[in-house]
Design a protein around this motif. Structure first.
Motif, PDB file in Angstrom:
ATOM      1  N   UNK A 249       4.143  41.783  68.512  1.00 48.04           N
ATOM      2  CA  UNK A 249       2.746  41.982  68.910  1.00 48.04           C
ATOM      3  C   UNK A 249       2.596  43.237  69.768  1.00 48.04           C
ATOM      4  N   UNK A 250       3.549  43.469  70.669  1.00 48.77           N
ATOM      5  CA  UNK A 250       3.478  44.645  71.529  1.00 48.77           C
ATOM      6  C   UNK A 250       3.703  45.926  70.734  1.00 48.77           C
ATOM      7  N   UNK A 251       4.542  45.875  69.716  1.00 53.46           N
ATOM      8  CA  UNK A 251       4.741  47.053  68.865  1.00 53.46           C
ATOM      9  C   UNK A 251       3.453  47.405  68.116  1.00 53.46           C
ATOM     10  N   UNK A 252       2.772  46.382  67.619  1.00 55.21           N
ATOM     11  CA  UNK A 252       1.486  46.612  66.946  1.00 55.21           C
ATOM     12  C   UNK A 252       0.456  47.150  67.935  1.00 55.21           C
ATOM     13  N   UNK A 253       0.447  46.560  69.141  1.00 55.53           N
ATOM     14  CA  UNK A 253      -0.497  47.018  70.160  1.00 55.53           C
ATOM     15  C   UNK A 253      -0.208  48.461  70.561  1.00 55.53           C
ATOM     16  N   UNK A 254       1.077  48.814  70.657  1.00 57.35           N
ATOM     17  CA  UNK A 254       1.443  50.180  71.031  1.00 57.35           C
ATOM     18  C   UNK A 254       0.967  51.184  69.980  1.00 57.35           C
ATOM     19  N   UNK A 255       1.113  50.813  68.704  1.00 62.74           N
ATOM     20  CA  UNK A 255       0.621  51.710  67.642  1.00 62.74           C
ATOM     21  C   UNK A 255      -0.893  51.850  67.707  1.00 62.74           C
ATOM     22  N   UNK A 256      -1.596  50.753  67.916  1.00 62.87           N
ATOM     23  CA  UNK A 256      -3.059  50.807  67.993  1.00 62.87           C
ATOM     24  C   UNK A 256      -3.524  51.628  69.192  1.00 62.87           C
ATOM     25  N   UNK A 257      -2.824  51.465  70.323  1.00 66.83           N
ATOM     26  CA  UNK A 257      -3.194  52.227  71.518  1.00 66.83           C
ATOM     27  C   UNK A 257      -2.949  53.707  71.299  1.00 66.83           C
ATOM     28  N   UNK A 258      -1.831  54.045  70.656  1.00 68.90           N
ATOM     29  CA  UNK A 258      -1.528  55.463  70.384  1.00 68.90           C
ATOM     30  C   UNK A 258      -2.606  56.091  69.496  1.00 68.90           C
ATOM     31  N   UNK A 259      -3.034  55.338  68.477  1.00 66.20           N
ATOM     32  CA  UNK A 259      -4.100  55.843  67.606  1.00 66.20           C
ATOM     33  C   UNK A 259      -5.410  55.993  68.368  1.00 66.20           C
ATOM     34  N   UNK A 260      -5.702  55.005  69.229  1.00 63.98           N
ATOM     35  CA  UNK A 260      -6.939  55.061  70.008  1.00 63.98           C
ATOM     36  C   UNK A 260      -6.899  56.222  70.995  1.00 63.98           C
TER      37      UNK A 260
END
Length: 293
Positions: A249-260
């Motif tokens: 979940x944190x890996x997915x969140x990290x990717x989403x945050x990087x894109x944002x």
């Protein structure tokens, strides 16, 4: 359109969140390794217990485990989590346990429920079933032995009072890519096929170990250790699966945050360019006005 000050504040807040996510990801990765090492160690200890049982069972008449009574009042031991951010980890194991009860064609209230993990407890209560006992998960592998001992003592008390005549464990087991699958394991009474297999298994050497303790008491003590190890191992596997789910979940969140963040930086650059352009236009307009005057 948002001002540069607002956009800058949003970027700083998102970067702080990104730092928290990276920290949680690192902690989960370290914890997974910790519980994997514990699982390996407890498997070795369990093998030692099985060797002791093998000798004790082969030294005399067969000792069969007691069969459940006619009422089949079972204790349902369920491992969940205390913390969130791990996807459907708790929903998955609770739904699996309730479905298993439904397949038994019994009223789920005829079972004694014992939960480890406040999130699983809340999820079970939301489904209409209130646990008879609930415990918190330890913060590290060091506290899992105490938790397993506490759970085993509670089950012993229920058995001594004649409340239950069997017990099963439900827990999540880690799979690849951060996913997990729910499992059910028979805890008490021990599977008779398992005991018979140990009793008939050939010894690895011609020299058989000896014991001086009374055989029935020895078998009882070893089976109790087998129960403790089973609870400990289920807890360790569940906690490893929990951290794996949180890591995913944190890996997915990290990717989403990087894109944002990339979008926000682009928006900030556009806003800054627009502000500079507006200032230049104001300067040019002011200069033209002075020249005309």
């Amino acid at each position: 359109m948002q001002t540069l000050e607002v956009l800058g504040k949003r970027i700083r807040t998102t970067q702080d969140l990104q730092s928290i996510v990276r920290t949680m990801k690192s902690l989960s990765a370290v914890s997974i390794r910790q519980y994997e090492v514990a699982e390996s160690a407890v498997r070795e200890y369990h093998r030692t217990i099985e060797l002791g049982l093998q000798i004790a069972l082969q030294a005399g008449p067969s000792i069969e485990s007691p069969e459940p009574g006619q009422e089949e009042c079972a204790a349902m031991l369920l491992f969940g989590s205390d913390l969130g951010l791990c996807g459907r980890f708790n929903d998955q194991i609770v739904d699996y346990a309730l479905d298993w009860v439904t397949r038994q064609q019994d009223d789920r209230n005829s079972f004694r429920w014992l939960t480890v993990g406040s999130r699983a407890t809340a999820r079970l209560e939301a489904g209409g079933t209130k646990p008879d006992a609930s415990y918190s998960l330890p913060g590290s592998i060091n506290g899992l032995s105490e938790t397993a001992g506490t759970v085993l003592s509670a089950l012993d008390q229920w058995r001594g009072e004649g409340v239950i005549d069997r017990a099963v464990i439900f827990y999540n087991r880690r799979k690849e890519l951060g996913s997990s699958s729910p499992r059910m394991r028979r805890l008490w009474p021990p599977d008779p096929r398992y005991l018979r297999a140990l009793a008939h298994q050939p010894w690895d050497s011609r020299s058989l170990p000896m014991f001086t303790m009374e055989r029935t008491a020895l078998v009882s003590a070893l089976i109790r250790q087998h129960l403790f190890v089973s609870i400990f191992q289920a807890g360790a596997e569940s906690m490893a699966a929990e951290h794996a789910a949180r890591l995913s979940a944190m890996q997915s969140a990290e990717r989403n945050i990087a894109e944002k963040l990339q979008e926000m930086h682009s928006e900030h650059r556009r806003a800054r360019q627009d502000a500079i352009t507006a200032e230049l236009l104001d300067i040019i307009a002011g200069s033209e006005a002075l020249c005309d005057s």
